[in-house]
Design a protein around this motif. Structure first.
Motif, PDB file in Angstrom:
ATOM      1  N   GLU A 188      -0.493  -6.357  10.906  1.00  0.00           N
ATOM      2  CA  GLU A 188      -0.963  -6.866   9.611  1.00  0.00           C
ATOM      3  C   GLU A 188      -1.452  -5.705   8.732  1.00  0.00           C
ATOM      4  OE1 GLU A 188      -3.701 -10.241   9.681  1.00  0.00           O
ATOM      5  OE2 GLU A 188      -4.703  -9.323   7.965  1.00  0.00           O
ATOM      6  N   LEU A 189      -2.305  -4.862   9.322  1.00  0.00           N
ATOM      7  CA  LEU A 189      -2.890  -3.765   8.533  1.00  0.00           C
ATOM      8  C   LEU A 189      -1.847  -2.722   8.131  1.00  0.00           C
ATOM      9  CD1 LEU A 189      -6.282  -3.263  10.345  1.00  0.00           C
ATOM     10  CD2 LEU A 189      -5.953  -4.027   8.023  1.00  0.00           C
ATOM     11  N   GLU A 190      -0.945  -2.417   9.066  1.00  0.00           N
ATOM     12  CA  GLU A 190       0.027  -1.368   8.759  1.00  0.00           C
ATOM     13  C   GLU A 190       1.074  -1.839   7.758  1.00  0.00           C
ATOM     14  OE1 GLU A 190       1.378   0.885  12.133  1.00  0.00           O
ATOM     15  OE2 GLU A 190      -0.674   1.084  12.867  1.00  0.00           O
ATOM     16  N   THR A 191       1.426  -3.132   7.805  1.00  0.00           N
ATOM     17  CA  THR A 191       2.358  -3.660   6.793  1.00  0.00           C
ATOM     18  C   THR A 191       1.656  -3.668   5.439  1.00  0.00           C
ATOM     19  OG1 THR A 191       3.186  -5.096   8.514  1.00  0.00           O
ATOM     20  CG2 THR A 191       3.946  -5.574   6.300  1.00  0.00           C
TER      21      THR A 191
ATOM     22  N   ILE B 105      -8.231   0.339   3.687  1.00  0.00           N
ATOM     23  CA  ILE B 105      -7.375  -0.206   4.757  1.00  0.00           C
ATOM     24  C   ILE B 105      -6.952   0.897   5.725  1.00  0.00           C
ATOM     25  CG2 ILE B 105      -5.093  -1.255   5.165  1.00  0.00           C
ATOM     26  CD1 ILE B 105      -5.777  -3.015   2.710  1.00  0.00           C
ATOM     27  N   LEU B 106      -6.762   2.106   5.169  1.00  0.00           N
ATOM     28  CA  LEU B 106      -6.379   3.237   6.034  1.00  0.00           C
ATOM     29  C   LEU B 106      -7.426   3.456   7.122  1.00  0.00           C
ATOM     30  CD1 LEU B 106      -4.420   5.706   6.418  1.00  0.00           C
ATOM     31  CD2 LEU B 106      -6.002   6.994   5.006  1.00  0.00           C
ATOM     32  N   GLU B 107      -8.698   3.337   6.709  1.00  0.00           N
ATOM     33  CA  GLU B 107      -9.800   3.508   7.662  1.00  0.00           C
ATOM     34  C   GLU B 107      -9.711   2.457   8.775  1.00  0.00           C
ATOM     35  OE1 GLU B 107     -12.500   5.997   8.800  1.00  0.00           O
ATOM     36  OE2 GLU B 107     -11.597   6.215   6.813  1.00  0.00           O
ATOM     37  N   GLN B 108      -9.513   1.199   8.320  1.00  0.00           N
ATOM     38  CA  GLN B 108      -9.404   0.099   9.305  1.00  0.00           C
ATOM     39  C   GLN B 108      -8.186   0.310  10.192  1.00  0.00           C
ATOM     40  OE1 GLN B 108      -9.338  -3.868   7.585  1.00  0.00           O
ATOM     41  NE2 GLN B 108     -10.790  -3.236   6.047  1.00  0.00           N
ATOM     42  N   ALA B 109      -7.055   0.706   9.551  1.00  0.00           N
ATOM     43  CA  ALA B 109      -5.802   0.875  10.309  1.00  0.00           C
ATOM     44  C   ALA B 109      -5.945   1.992  11.334  1.00  0.00           C
ATOM     45  CB  ALA B 109      -4.660   1.172   9.351  1.00  0.00           C
ATOM     46  N   ARG B 110      -6.688   3.031  10.948  1.00  0.00           N
ATOM     47  CA  ARG B 110      -6.895   4.143  11.874  1.00  0.00           C
ATOM     48  C   ARG B 110      -7.663   3.658  13.106  1.00  0.00           C
ATOM     49  NH1 ARG B 110      -9.684   8.585   8.876  1.00  0.00           N
ATOM     50  NH2 ARG B 110      -7.769   8.885   7.713  1.00  0.00           N
TER      51      ARG B 110
END
Lengths: 352, 208
Positions: B148-151, B44-49
């Motif tokens: 959504e991703l950061e939460t 998710i970190l990758e996506q959030a980045r």
């Protein structure tokens, strides 16, 4: 609305004077020079051109972009007034009718300003008292406390019924879009009625009106096409020119730009517009580039008509339109410099 | 668990042995959960980045378009177009489960509108307003996706932290203490057995 004509000499005189005025409009080279200037330099530069009087008059009370905005508005309004005074016979009436579009702009600006709670001075900066609603009427409307009172104050305006029909919904929602669309539609419908009155020169005026409607509708079609989620909507088009509402709705429903260009080119007989459409077919362009291209094609066609019919309304209208874009360009330059936008970005939005 | 509180009985030994087994199983499962959550977090970190990068880009584009719209149309016209918006986007907040962690699932409808639905007058505006609106619609979409991703990331981090604490507690406190208690009971039971044997021998010697 349209009355008798004057002697042929006065038509030649007016057309010649306007051609001279047109030649005094800023050149592309001057715009390019201004793009490299700061706001104060632009103010000084404008102060040395046709806007000198207004800049000097307002220079003691205003500065920066406010000074430029107000000076341009005043100059444009005065220039329009001078052209009306200068135009003989039917040209005067056609010019007045054409300039009534500014009434719509002014009324909507006042209503929107009131809804947004802007100060009278701030609204006044952007008003162009060039239509049938003169400075006094606009000042009176500006002094009104609410939108309802502004609309009540327009009882004698010929487009007042359109205002009244949308007033309640527009004021409660704060959105004047439907009112705006309907005002412009009624405005163009009224312009087209000039044909029925059988006045000399009306055919040329109608030619211009139809050209403008075609350009506007073409721009709307491209705006809808650029907006992938748009559904075809006949409400956004103005009837009465080369295309019927059904045809416009059908064309706006096409998703491919090339298909749209094919459909438009099949019916449009206006050469600059056809050339512009062909250029659009060849390369991928942004919506803004399309808009500027179509505007330039529109001005080019007006220029052609004014050359074909040198002593008709076209010579007046082409000057008025070019003057309008000059003011819009200078405004964009000043505001753009104030927002510290790079020169090349501002240039993309200028009609030069 | 202090050793003085431990009752050196066989039943206690059996109970402690059961608890040790349970703790070791729990430790293994929690360790696997922690590793799984960390893997999920990095995904998710990758996506959030990427989303954050896109969000910043869209924010810059929207700001630029706003400056251009103010330049071309003027502040009054831009404000008028902005105030014309009557339909706000519908945002539905659902939830989904990632390895026991409840994370938000945000769905947004009608963020992107057609020019006919945006509310401003088409005949009195230029395409600059369309482009500015589009830039802001894209920004809102990016904000929703990013939210959504950061939460999700924040919740996963909290859960990783909690799981890590539990794993450490089991590894360094609960299991060693239980093992110590088990050893103590064993030692005490052995001692008691030896004492009993000795006592029996003494009784036998006295009676004979």
């Amino acid at each position: 609305m349209v009355q008798s004509s004057s002697s042929p000499g006065s038509y030649i005189y007016t057309s010649t004077r306007l051609r001279v005025r047109k030649s005094k409009l800023l050149t592309p080279a001057e715009y390019h020079r201004m793009l490299n200037m700061g706001l104060s330099e632009i103010t000084r530069f404008i102060g040395e051109t046709e806007y000198q009087k207004e800049v000097e008059e307002l220079g003691t009370s205003f500065s920066g972009v406010d000074l430029i905005e107000l000076a341009l508005s005043w100059n444009l309004a005065k220039e329009y007034q001078r052209v009306i005074d200068m135009a003989p016979g039917t040209l005067k009436q056609f010019t007045k009718t054409y300039l009534e579009r500014w009434d719509i702009y002014n009324v909507l600006t006042i209503l929107r300003g009131k809804i947004q709670g802007l100060s009278e001075g701030k609204i006044k900066e952007v008003l162009i008292p060039a239509g049938s609603l003169n400075k006094m009427v606009l000042d009176r409307l500006l002094a009104e406390e609410s939108c309802e009172r502004v609309i009540d104050g327009l009882k004698n305006w010929h487009l007042e019924p359109v205002l009244q029909s949308h007033a309640a919904a527009a004021i409660s929602s704060g959105s004047f879009s439907q009112m705006e669309n309907d005002l412009y539609k009624k405005f163009y419908a009224d312009l087209l009625k000039v044909e029925e009155q059988g006045v000399t020169g009306a055919d040329q005026f109608i030619k211009f009106v139809k050209l403008e409607i075609d350009t506007l509708n073409t721009k709307t079609i491209f705006r809808m096409q650029a907006d992938a989620v748009s559904k075809a909507s006949r409400d956004l088009f103005i009837p009465g020119a080369s295309f019927t509402l059904d045809e416009l709705e059908q064309i706006s429903g096409l998703s491919d730009q090339v298909e749209i260009i094919d459909a438009l080119s099949a019916r449009i007989r206006n050469e600059p517009l056809l050339i512009a459409l062909e250029e659009l077919r060849e390369k991928k362009t942004t919506l803004n580039e399309i808009n500027i291209k179509l505007t330039k094609a529109h001005l080019e066609q007006m220029e052609r008509l004014s050359r074909i019919h040198p002593f008709s309304i076209h010579s007046v209208l082409v000057y008025l339109e070019k003057k309008k874009y000059e003011v819009a360009n200078l405004r964009a330059l000043a505001r753009g410099k104030e927002s510290q936008l790079p020169g090349d970005v501002i240039e993309q939005y200028l009609v030069i | 668990m202090a050793l003085k509180d431990v009752k050196p009985t066989r039943s206690e030994l059996i109970a402690i042995k059961k608890r040790i087994k349970l703790s070791q199983n729990g430790y293994k499962i929690l360790k696997m959960k922690r590793d799984g959550l960390i893997m999920e977090f990095f995904k998710i970190l990758e996506q959030a980045r990427d989303t954050r990068g896109a969000l910043l880009e869209k924010h810059m584009r929207a700001q630029e378009m706003m400056a251009i719209a103010n330049t071309v149309e003027g502040a009054v016209a831009v404000k008028a177009a902005a105030f014309s918006v009557t339909k706000t986007p519908d945002i539905t907040l659902k939830s989904k489960n990632i390895m026991g962690v409840v994370v938000p699932d945000i769905e947004a409808d009608s963020v992107r509108k057609g020019i006919a639905e945006r509310g401003y007058g088409v005949l009195g505006t230029t395409p600059v307003i369309d482009e500015t609106t589009k830039a802001f619609e894209e920004l809102v979409e990016a904000i929703i996706e990013s939210a959504e991703l950061e939460t999700t990331m924040k919740r996963l981090l909290d859960e990783i932290e909690g799981t890590k604490r539990r794993v450490n507690a089991l590894e360094f406190k609960v299991i060693p203490e239980l093992t110590e208690a088990r050893d103590f009971i064993k030692m005490r039971l052995d001692e008691m057995e030896r004492e009993e044997l000795f006592r029996l021998k003494r009784v036998k010697a006295r009676s004979s």
